[in-house]
Design a protein around this motif. Structure first.
Motif, PDB file in Angstrom:
ATOM      1  N   PRO A  74       0.801  -1.177   0.031  1.00  8.77           N
ATOM      2  CA  PRO A  74      -0.040   0.137  -0.216  1.00  8.77           C
ATOM      3  C   PRO A  74       0.908   1.278   0.118  1.00  8.77           C
ATOM      4  O   PRO A  74       0.501   2.478  -0.310  1.00  8.77           O
ATOM      5  CB  PRO A  74      -0.626  -0.099   1.319  1.00  8.77           C
ATOM      6  N   THR A 103       0.499  -1.391  -7.632  1.00  6.41           N
ATOM      7  CA  THR A 103       0.137  -1.039  -6.271  1.00  6.41           C
ATOM      8  C   THR A 103      -0.562  -1.894  -5.448  1.00  6.41           C
ATOM      9  O   THR A 103      -1.389  -2.793  -6.169  1.00  6.41           O
ATOM     10  CB  THR A 103      -0.340   0.449  -6.171  1.00  6.41           C
ATOM     11  N   ASP A 138      -2.073  -5.278  -4.316  1.00  5.69           N
ATOM     12  CA  ASP A 138      -2.270  -6.342  -4.845  1.00  5.69           C
ATOM     13  C   ASP A 138      -2.623  -6.311  -6.356  1.00  5.69           C
ATOM     14  O   ASP A 138      -3.750  -5.590  -6.469  1.00  5.69           O
ATOM     15  CB  ASP A 138      -2.897  -7.558  -4.019  1.00  5.69           C
ATOM     16  N   ILE A 165      -6.553  -6.763  -7.821  1.00 10.50           N
ATOM     17  CA  ILE A 165      -7.471  -5.641  -7.115  1.00 10.50           C
ATOM     18  C   ILE A 165      -7.327  -4.194  -8.186  1.00 10.50           C
ATOM     19  O   ILE A 165      -6.280  -3.616  -7.824  1.00 10.50           O
ATOM     20  CB  ILE A 165      -7.673  -5.358  -5.644  1.00 10.50           C
ATOM     21  N   SER A 221      -2.749  -5.391  -0.391  1.00 10.10           N
ATOM     22  CA  SER A 221      -3.815  -4.425  -0.893  1.00 10.10           C
ATOM     23  C   SER A 221      -4.080  -3.408   0.164  1.00 10.10           C
ATOM     24  O   SER A 221      -4.187  -3.490   1.345  1.00 10.10           O
ATOM     25  CB  SER A 221      -5.219  -5.340  -1.164  1.00 10.10           C
ATOM     26  N   SER A 222      -4.240  -1.989  -0.487  1.00  8.69           N
ATOM     27  CA  SER A 222      -4.802  -1.125   0.426  1.00  8.69           C
ATOM     28  C   SER A 222      -6.105  -1.423   1.206  1.00  8.69           C
ATOM     29  O   SER A 222      -6.040  -0.643   2.300  1.00  8.69           O
ATOM     30  CB  SER A 222      -4.896  -0.072  -0.456  1.00  8.69           C
ATOM     31  N   PHE A 264     -13.536   1.299  -3.785  1.00  9.49           N
ATOM     32  CA  PHE A 264     -11.853   2.037  -4.036  1.00  9.49           C
ATOM     33  C   PHE A 264     -12.551   3.065  -5.240  1.00  9.49           C
ATOM     34  O   PHE A 264     -13.750   3.188  -5.538  1.00  9.49           O
ATOM     35  CB  PHE A 264     -11.446   0.797  -5.104  1.00  9.49           C
ATOM     36  N   LEU A 265     -11.412   4.067  -5.680  1.00  7.20           N
ATOM     37  CA  LEU A 265     -11.321   4.679  -6.564  1.00  7.20           C
ATOM     38  C   LEU A 265     -12.381   5.636  -6.672  1.00  7.20           C
ATOM     39  O   LEU A 265     -12.799   6.240  -7.687  1.00  7.20           O
ATOM     40  CB  LEU A 265     -11.696   3.800  -8.104  1.00  7.20           C
ATOM     41  N   VAL A 291      -9.841   6.561   4.607  1.00 13.23           N
ATOM     42  CA  VAL A 291      -8.509   6.548   4.796  1.00 13.23           C
ATOM     43  C   VAL A 291      -7.778   6.645   3.382  1.00 13.23           C
ATOM     44  O   VAL A 291      -7.815   6.336   2.400  1.00 13.23           O
ATOM     45  CB  VAL A 291      -8.174   5.312   5.365  1.00 13.23           C
ATOM     46  N   LYS A 299      -4.183   7.595   1.594  1.00 11.31           N
ATOM     47  CA  LYS A 299      -2.886   6.961   1.766  1.00 11.31           C
ATOM     48  C   LYS A 299      -2.423   6.352   2.791  1.00 11.31           C
ATOM     49  O   LYS A 299      -1.311   6.484   3.644  1.00 11.31           O
ATOM     50  CB  LYS A 299      -1.696   8.068   1.369  1.00 11.31           C
ATOM     51  N   ALA A 300      -3.302   5.265   3.207  1.00  8.81           N
ATOM     52  CA  ALA A 300      -2.881   4.377   4.184  1.00  8.81           C
ATOM     53  C   ALA A 300      -1.288   3.734   4.220  1.00  8.81           C
ATOM     54  O   ALA A 300      -0.843   3.391   3.193  1.00  8.81           O
ATOM     55  CB  ALA A 300      -3.732   3.046   4.112  1.00  8.81           C
ATOM     56  N   ALA A 330      -7.827   7.353  -1.584  1.00  7.77           N
ATOM     57  CA  ALA A 330      -8.319   7.007  -0.310  1.00  7.77           C
ATOM     58  C   ALA A 330      -9.362   5.850  -0.550  1.00  7.77           C
ATOM     59  O   ALA A 330      -9.923   5.789  -1.738  1.00  7.77           O
ATOM     60  CB  ALA A 330      -9.012   8.291   0.208  1.00  7.77           C
TER      61      ALA A 330
END
Ligand code: SAH
Length: 251
Positions: A9, A80, A82, A85, A110-111, A162-163, A188, A190-191, A219
């Motif tokens: 992440p 980035t 995994d 995803i 993954s994030s 996501f996204l 969140v 930029k975890a 985020a």
């Protein structure tokens, strides 16, 4: 040989040992520069050729891999989180199949998992939700008809979006039609990066709070009562419960 690598992440220490060994030994590196932390490449071999895929199209990425393969060089394709995803790596693998270029995939953190870690929460709480939905809002990529946010929201499961942080107003409005308005939400940004930010709220106020925090991209939005404090204890560690490895005590 091409190695697709999940770079994790952000925090470079969250790269897998396997991924790091391959990156450090690669002759050619193609990384998703918009999201991969450049520190992940800090120990790349001297003389390694490094490409940022943010400015390249699919043909150009494949061309670099093809040329490297023809010279017997090892390419690390760094994604980035995994790559499975929202990584757009299937289309690359299919092209490599057609070209007869061998490849492997090294998973990454993954994030969405890094997000649970920084929130110090568990997505699957007994009595709350045992299902995690990973999805996104419709953007330039259309959503398949049975995957509209409102349809998915009907389950009231833990949801990770996501996204889509730029569409929080619309997102919370849709989610309020299926979840209770006071359902907790966290965003969140930029975890695990040094400039990570966390914003808490519920479906009525999160969009406003995120706007105030100035978050526009990179985020995740996580939604559900798993963010609250009510749940049942697990059977796994219940002292009266017998498992394959442990005999329960009778009270
Ligand atoms: N393959 C990546 C996701 C790529 S899609 C993974 O497994 O994480 C890019 C989206 O992922 C971003 O728009 C954002 O929603 C999310 N994302 C990626 N890295 C993130 C991070 N460190 N913190 C929060 N969200 C992140």
């Amino acid at each position: 040989m091409v190695s697709f690598i999940g770079a994790g992440p952000g925090d470079p220490d969250l790269l897998t040992i396997k991924g790091k060994k391959i990156i450090d030994g690669a002759d050619v590196i193609i990384y998703a520069g918009s999201l991969v932390n450049p520190q992940v490449l800090a120990d790349a071999k001297e003389g390694a050729r490094i490409y940022n895929s943010a400015t390249m199209n699919l043909d150009e990425v494949i061309e670099v891999m093809k040329e490297a393969e023809a010279k017997g060089l090892h390419t690390a394709r760094v994604h980035t989180g995994d790559p499975a995803i929202y990584g757009a790596h299937r289309e690359q693998m299919d092209r490599l199949d057609r070209l007869g270029i061998p490849y492997e995939v090294i998973p990454g953190v993954s994030s969405f998992l890094a997000t649970a870690a920084v929130l110090k929460k568990e997505y699957t709480l007994p009595g709350v939700s045992q299902t995690v939905i990973l999805t996104r809002m419709e953007g330039r990529t259309p959503m398949p008809p049975k995957e509209k946010l409102l349809d998915l929201a009907q389950h009231n499961a833990t949801m990770i979006i996501f996204l889509s942080v730029g569409m929080l107003d619309e997102m919370s409005e849709i989610l309020r039609q299926a979840y209770q308005p006071e359902t907790p939400v966290a965003v969140v940004y930029k975890a695990t990066w040094e400039d990570q930010k966390i914003v808490y709220g519920d479906l009525t106020n999160i969009a406003e709070r995120v706007k105030e925090a100035g978050i526009k991209k990179t985020a995740l939005t996580v939604v559900g009562k798993f963010l609250g404090d009510e749940y049942e204890l697990s059977k796994l560690y219940d002292k009266t419960f017998t498992t394959e490895f442990r005999k329960g005590v009778t009270e």
